[in-house]
Scaffold this active site. Structure first.
Site, PDB file in Angstrom:
ATOM      1  CG  ASN A   1      58.244 -30.263  51.152  1.00 35.22           C
ATOM      2  OD1 ASN A   1      57.480 -29.351  50.854  1.00 35.22           O
ATOM      3  ND2 ASN A   1      59.546 -30.182  50.964  1.00 35.22           N
TER       4      ASN A   1
ATOM      5  CB  THR B   1      57.157 -16.401  37.275  1.00 30.54           C
ATOM      6  OG1 THR B   1      57.114 -15.008  37.579  1.00 30.54           O
ATOM      7  CG2 THR B   1      58.597 -16.819  37.145  1.00 30.54           C
TER       8      THR B   1
ATOM      9  CB  SER C   1      64.723 -12.536  42.067  1.00 30.38           C
ATOM     10  OG  SER C   1      63.941 -13.713  41.851  1.00 30.38           O
TER      11      SER C   1
ATOM     12  CE1 TYR D   1      59.785 -18.709  42.044  1.00 30.31           C
ATOM     13  CE2 TYR D   1      59.542 -16.371  41.583  1.00 30.31           C
ATOM     14  CZ  TYR D   1      59.052 -17.667  41.523  1.00 30.31           C
ATOM     15  OH  TYR D   1      57.846 -17.907  40.933  1.00 30.31           O
ATOM     16  CG  HIS D   2      61.522 -13.964  39.225  1.00 31.54           C
ATOM     17  ND1 HIS D   2      61.683 -13.225  40.370  1.00 31.54           N
ATOM     18  CD2 HIS D   2      60.198 -13.905  38.941  1.00 31.54           C
ATOM     19  CE1 HIS D   2      60.510 -12.736  40.761  1.00 31.54           C
ATOM     20  NE2 HIS D   2      59.588 -13.137  39.921  1.00 31.54           N
TER      21      HIS D   2
ATOM     22  CE  LYS E   1      58.216 -20.715  38.595  1.00 40.25           C
ATOM     23  NZ  LYS E   1      57.419 -21.721  39.314  1.00 40.25           N
TER      24      LYS E   1
ATOM     25  CG  ASN F   1      47.386 -10.980  48.618  1.00 41.24           C
ATOM     26  OD1 ASN F   1      46.429 -10.489  48.015  1.00 41.24           O
ATOM     27  ND2 ASN F   1      47.747 -12.241  48.471  1.00 41.24           N
TER      28      ASN F   1
ATOM     29  CB  THR G   1      56.115  -1.108  51.892  1.00 44.83           C
ATOM     30  OG1 THR G   1      55.323  -2.231  51.426  1.00 44.83           O
ATOM     31  CG2 THR G   1      56.052  -1.064  53.405  1.00 44.83           C
ATOM     32  CB  VAL G   2      55.622   2.693  47.060  1.00 37.73           C
ATOM     33  CG1 VAL G   2      56.177   2.904  45.659  1.00 37.73           C
ATOM     34  CG2 VAL G   2      54.097   2.652  47.045  1.00 37.73           C
ATOM     35  CE1 TYR G   3      59.335  -2.708  49.732  1.00 37.91           C
ATOM     36  CE2 TYR G   3      59.831  -4.431  48.130  1.00 37.91           C
ATOM     37  CZ  TYR G   3      59.473  -4.051  49.416  1.00 37.91           C
ATOM     38  OH  TYR G   3      59.251  -5.013  50.358  1.00 37.91           O
TER      39      TYR G   3
ATOM     40  CD  GLU H   1      61.860  -4.024  41.572  1.00 39.09           C
ATOM     41  OE1 GLU H   1      61.383  -5.109  41.195  1.00 39.09           O
ATOM     42  OE2 GLU H   1      61.330  -3.329  42.454  1.00 39.09           O
TER      43      GLU H   1
HETATM   44  N1  USQ Z   1      56.939  -4.243  45.690  1.00 34.85           N
HETATM   45  C1  USQ Z   1      56.812  -3.011  46.341  1.00 34.85           C
HETATM   46  N2  USQ Z   1      56.480  -3.026  47.659  1.00 34.85           N
HETATM   47  C2  USQ Z   1      56.255  -4.172  48.349  1.00 34.85           C
HETATM   48  C3  USQ Z   1      56.367  -5.412  47.686  1.00 34.85           C
HETATM   49  C4  USQ Z   1      56.716  -5.402  46.342  1.00 34.85           C
HETATM   50  O1  USQ Z   1      57.003  -1.937  45.725  1.00 34.85           O
HETATM   51  O2  USQ Z   1      55.958  -4.089  49.540  1.00 34.85           O
HETATM   52  C5  USQ Z   1      57.262  -4.274  44.242  1.00 34.85           C
HETATM   53  C6  USQ Z   1      58.463  -5.130  43.923  1.00 34.85           C
HETATM   54  O3  USQ Z   1      59.659  -4.391  44.046  1.00 34.85           O
HETATM   55  C7  USQ Z   1      58.152  -5.586  42.514  1.00 34.85           C
HETATM   56  C8  USQ Z   1      56.623  -5.684  42.488  1.00 34.85           C
HETATM   57  O4  USQ Z   1      56.178  -4.902  43.584  1.00 34.85           O
HETATM   58  O5  USQ Z   1      58.540  -4.622  41.581  1.00 34.85           O
HETATM   59  C9  USQ Z   1      56.075  -7.092  42.645  1.00 34.85           C
HETATM   60  O6  USQ Z   1      56.622  -7.664  43.803  1.00 34.85           O
HETATM   61  P1  USQ Z   1      55.975  -8.953  44.520  1.00 34.85           P
HETATM   62  O7  USQ Z   1      56.742  -9.193  45.773  1.00 34.85           O
HETATM   63  O8  USQ Z   1      54.512  -8.824  44.607  1.00 34.85           O
HETATM   64  O9  USQ Z   1      56.218 -10.068  43.416  1.00 34.85           O
HETATM   65  P2  USQ Z   1      57.521 -10.837  42.925  1.00 34.85           P
HETATM   66  O10 USQ Z   1      58.675 -10.745  43.841  1.00 34.85           O
HETATM   67  O11 USQ Z   1      57.778 -10.408  41.525  1.00 34.85           O
HETATM   68  O12 USQ Z   1      57.024 -12.349  42.980  1.00 34.85           O
HETATM   69  C10 USQ Z   1      55.631 -12.705  42.970  1.00 34.85           C
HETATM   70  C11 USQ Z   1      55.490 -14.125  43.491  1.00 34.85           C
HETATM   71  C12 USQ Z   1      56.211 -15.064  42.540  1.00 34.85           C
HETATM   72  C13 USQ Z   1      55.676 -14.877  41.140  1.00 34.85           C
HETATM   73  C14 USQ Z   1      55.818 -13.429  40.717  1.00 34.85           C
HETATM   74  C15 USQ Z   1      55.205 -13.134  39.379  1.00 34.85           C
HETATM   75  O13 USQ Z   1      56.026 -14.207  44.807  1.00 34.85           O
HETATM   76  O14 USQ Z   1      56.029 -16.406  42.985  1.00 34.85           O
HETATM   77  O15 USQ Z   1      56.415 -15.683  40.255  1.00 34.85           O
HETATM   78  O16 USQ Z   1      55.112 -12.612  41.668  1.00 34.85           O
HETATM   79  S1  USQ Z   1      56.100 -11.888  38.505  1.00 34.85           S
HETATM   80  O17 USQ Z   1      56.288 -10.725  39.368  1.00 34.85           O
HETATM   81  O18 USQ Z   1      55.339 -11.520  37.337  1.00 34.85           O
HETATM   82  O19 USQ Z   1      57.375 -12.450  38.148  1.00 34.85           O
END
Ligand code: USQ
Length: 395
Positions: free
Chosen positions: A33, A158, A193, A195-196, A199, A254, A267-269, A342
């Protein structure tokens, strides 16, 4: 040949999946959609390059390969649209042959709002996430129950469903001994989150359907995906997937590559010790394909942890910095106050053997792989918008 229905066929993973199956001779129908595109426009988050519509991409695919991917544009929270996919008539937005293809043997369910920050922008986006994700999954479950009990549902779950527990993470199931008796249960889930959390609810819905009606379900607990190119997108740049690098829809690796190229500090959080399991987009396609080839049995909820290796945020940043610097960039790393709630230092030991056992051959995050991504992203350097990289959506 077998008919594969891809729900959410316009997204980052949906479109490459559709081409992957089509290229291997399957009949493929995609449904979407345009949620992701519309949300990107509404929130003005930008994408690395503009992507032709699904109908245009199906036409391009046909012109270049002679193959047909049928396109349906519709909202799967509407049960009538979902049910029409199983018993017709289907309103195809594009198809060479507009006759109903028939019941699919396999359904790949990506039709979800996939972003943690989006789901926590405010109550309105929280509602959109809950309504979309649960209604689509429930509509799918009832359509399969009513019209296609033998059809194999491959649902993208996920790794975030498990959270970061202080014990080893199993592939979906755990044996528990309690007061001298034993039982097998879904592994405890505790997402960080909204979103999670949807799931987790999806998994529970389909587990109910498996127990009640003997459905066949494979749940792929996927980690954050990285990458752009797949075998099929190399045919023509217009076939590349939607690629986000913004805070809402971009996933971490990415984003880091785009940031490195744009001379924006990575941008390390927080402390950066957050550890997750990662995989290349090419491996998502392999995992889904191998799952299709070895379907779950009737009455089975089969769960795989869909990751190929684990890294902390700091490890990813260091890799991107090292490879970027070797390519002549000057990559800097910034530690920002973590906008998310987190754990920033934690135990993390997931099992992920199942998909390799059914034939997936992992692509690892090597320096060459990263250098290849730098090259591809650099072609679009002029499109990068610095202002969408970080807003700090807090929860
Ligand atoms: N993070 C940073 N800096 C950033 C972006 C993210 O330090 O600029 C950290 C986040 O705090 C987190 C980790 O990197 O601890 C992953 O973040 P992410 O935004 O790459 O991924 P997440 O929010 O967990 O979600 C993504 C997808 C989601 C999928 C998930 C798999 O958007 O659809 O379900 O990855 S998982 O993380 O294993 O749950």
């Amino acid at each position: 040949m077998s008919h594969v229905l891809v729900l959410g066929g316009d997204g980052y993973l949906g479109w490459p999946t559709a081409m992957h199956f089509s290229n291997r001779g399957y009949d493929v129908t995609v449904v979407d959609n345009y949620f992701r595109r519309n949300a990107c426009t509404e929130l003005d988050v930008g994408m690395l390059y503009s992507v032709p519509t699904l109908v245009q991409r199906a036409r391009i695919w046909h012109e270049l390969t002679g193959r047909e991917i049928k396109v349906v544009i519709g909202d799967l929270t509407d049960p009538n649209i979902m049910r029409s996919l199983f018993c017709g008539p289907v309103e195809y937005a594009w198809a060479l042959d507009k006759r109903f293809t028939g019941i699919p043997e396999t359904i790949i369910h990506y039709a979800e709002q996939p972003s943690a920050p989006y789901s926590l922008l405010n109550y309105k986006y929280a509602n959109i996430t809950v309504v979309n994700n649960l209604l689509v999954t429930n509509n799918l479950m009832f359509a399969v129950r009513d019209f296609a009990r033998d059809t194999h549902i491959i649902k993208l779950g996920t790794m975030g469903e498990y959270g970061t527990p202080n014990i080893d993470i199993e592939e979906g199931w755990i044996e528990i001994e309690h007061n001298g008796r034993r039982g097998k249960f879904l592994f405890p889930r505790q997402a960080s989150s909204l979103y999670h959390t949807t799931k987790i609810m999806d998994t529970d819905l389909l587990w109910f359907g498996v127990r009640m009606w003997d459905l066949r379900v494979t749940d792929l607990m996927q980690g954050p995906v990285y990458g752009i190119e797949t075998e099929e997108s190399k045919i023509d740049e217009r076939l590349l997937p939607i690629f986000n690098y913004d805070e809402i829809f971009g996933t971490i690796l990415n984003r880091f590559i785009v940031q490195a190229i744009a001379d924006y500090p990575l941008t390390v959080y927080g402390k950066g010790g957050q550890t997750r399991g990662y995989l290349n987009i090419k491996d998502t396609l392999q995992c889904v394909h191998m799952s299709e080839k070895t379907p779950a049995a009737k009455g089975q909820l089969r769960i795989f942890n869909q990751i190929m290796e684990t890294f902390s945020v700091n490890e990813l940043a260091e890799k991107v910095q090292r490879v970027g610097n070797s390519l002549g960039y000057n990559v800097r790393i910034d530690h920002l106050e973590n906008p998310r709630r987190e754990a920033e230092e934690h135990y993390y030991n997931p099992t992920y053997q199942g998909l390799v056992e059914i034939g997936v051959e992992p692509h690892y995050l090597t320096d060459d792989m990263l250098a290849g991504m730098f090259q591809t992203v650099a072609r679009f350097k002029n499109n990068i918008r610095l202002e969408v990289i970080f807003h700090g959506v807090k929860w």
